[in-house]
Design a protein around this motif. Structure first.
Motif, PDB file in Angstrom:
ATOM      1  N   PHE A  76       0.843  -1.194   0.000  1.00 39.74           N
ATOM      2  CA  PHE A  76       0.000   0.000   0.000  1.00 39.74           C
ATOM      3  C   PHE A  76       0.873   1.236   0.000  1.00 39.74           C
ATOM      4  CE2 PHE A  76      -2.552  -3.424   1.493  1.00 39.74           C
ATOM      5  CZ  PHE A  76      -3.796  -3.180   0.959  1.00 39.74           C
ATOM      6  N   SER A 109      -7.973   0.657  -0.112  1.00 43.20           N
ATOM      7  CA  SER A 109      -8.832  -0.104   0.804  1.00 43.20           C
ATOM      8  C   SER A 109      -9.690  -1.141   0.074  1.00 43.20           C
ATOM      9  CB  SER A 109      -9.715   0.838   1.615  1.00 43.20           C
ATOM     10  OG  SER A 109     -10.507   1.629   0.756  1.00 43.20           O
ATOM     11  N   ASP A 136      -8.711  -2.783  -2.548  1.00 44.91           N
ATOM     12  CA  ASP A 136      -7.767  -3.863  -2.798  1.00 44.91           C
ATOM     13  C   ASP A 136      -7.559  -4.705  -1.535  1.00 44.91           C
ATOM     14  OD1 ASP A 136      -7.308  -3.001  -5.456  1.00 44.91           O
ATOM     15  OD2 ASP A 136      -5.818  -1.558  -4.751  1.00 44.91           O
ATOM     16  N   ALA A 137      -7.557  -4.051  -0.375  1.00 51.61           N
ATOM     17  CA  ALA A 137      -7.395  -4.769   0.895  1.00 51.61           C
ATOM     18  C   ALA A 137      -8.535  -5.770   1.078  1.00 51.61           C
ATOM     19  CB  ALA A 137      -7.340  -3.794   2.066  1.00 51.61           C
ATOM     20  N   LEU A 176      -7.874  -8.729  -1.027  1.00 50.33           N
ATOM     21  CA  LEU A 176      -6.820  -9.567  -0.442  1.00 50.33           C
ATOM     22  C   LEU A 176      -7.373 -10.413   0.708  1.00 50.33           C
ATOM     23  CD1 LEU A 176      -3.756  -7.141  -0.379  1.00 50.33           C
ATOM     24  CD2 LEU A 176      -4.211  -9.002  -1.987  1.00 50.33           C
ATOM     25  N   GLY A 229      -4.943  -6.907   9.673  1.00 45.59           N
ATOM     26  CA  GLY A 229      -4.775  -6.848   8.222  1.00 45.59           C
ATOM     27  C   GLY A 229      -3.735  -5.828   7.813  1.00 45.59           C
ATOM     28  N   LYS A 230      -3.741  -4.700   8.479  1.00 43.90           N
ATOM     29  CA  LYS A 230      -2.775  -3.640   8.158  1.00 43.90           C
ATOM     30  C   LYS A 230      -1.342  -4.131   8.340  1.00 43.90           C
ATOM     31  CE  LYS A 230      -1.939   1.225   9.046  1.00 43.90           C
ATOM     32  NZ  LYS A 230      -2.287   2.396   9.813  1.00 43.90           N
ATOM     33  N   PHE A 235      -0.502  -7.090   5.603  1.00 45.24           N
ATOM     34  CA  PHE A 235      -0.373  -6.657   4.222  1.00 45.24           C
ATOM     35  C   PHE A 235       0.751  -5.653   3.998  1.00 45.24           C
ATOM     36  CE2 PHE A 235      -5.136  -7.639   4.033  1.00 45.24           C
ATOM     37  CZ  PHE A 235      -4.902  -8.940   3.605  1.00 45.24           C
TER      38      PHE A 235
END
Length: 85
Positions: A33, A41, A43-44, A47, A65-66, A69
């Motif tokens: 990112f 977001s 795209d998150a 994923l 998640g942050k 990723f």
């Protein structure tokens, strides 16, 4: 783990329609990112779906998640430790 990293790069390129990238364009420690691939977001969310579908990993905590990723390297390490499939 190298095979998993390549698989992740291929899946990310395909799932997120990043036709301008090749597997070789994405370094293992590139940020996914912001400055790196420039994912957002939406795209998150894609994923997160990919993790569930392909590896049986359900993410429910956005902060988790942050962290996961951050890069292909971090993501591959997490998948190796937590995969269900």
């Amino acid at each position: 783990m190298e095979t998993l990293k390549t698989e992740l790069k291929e899946n990310i390129i395909e799932q997120l329609n990043l036709e301008e990238f090749t597997v070789e364009d994405i370094a293992d420690n590139d940020a996914l990112f912001g400055e790196g691939l420039g994912l957002d977001s939406i795209d998150a969310l894609e994923l997160i779906v990919m993790l569930d579908k392909d590896y049986g990993i359900k993410l429910t905590d956005p902060l988790e998640g942050k962290e996961i990723f951050k890069s292909i390297e971090v993501l591959a390490t997490y998948i190796t430790a937590n995969r269900k499939k």
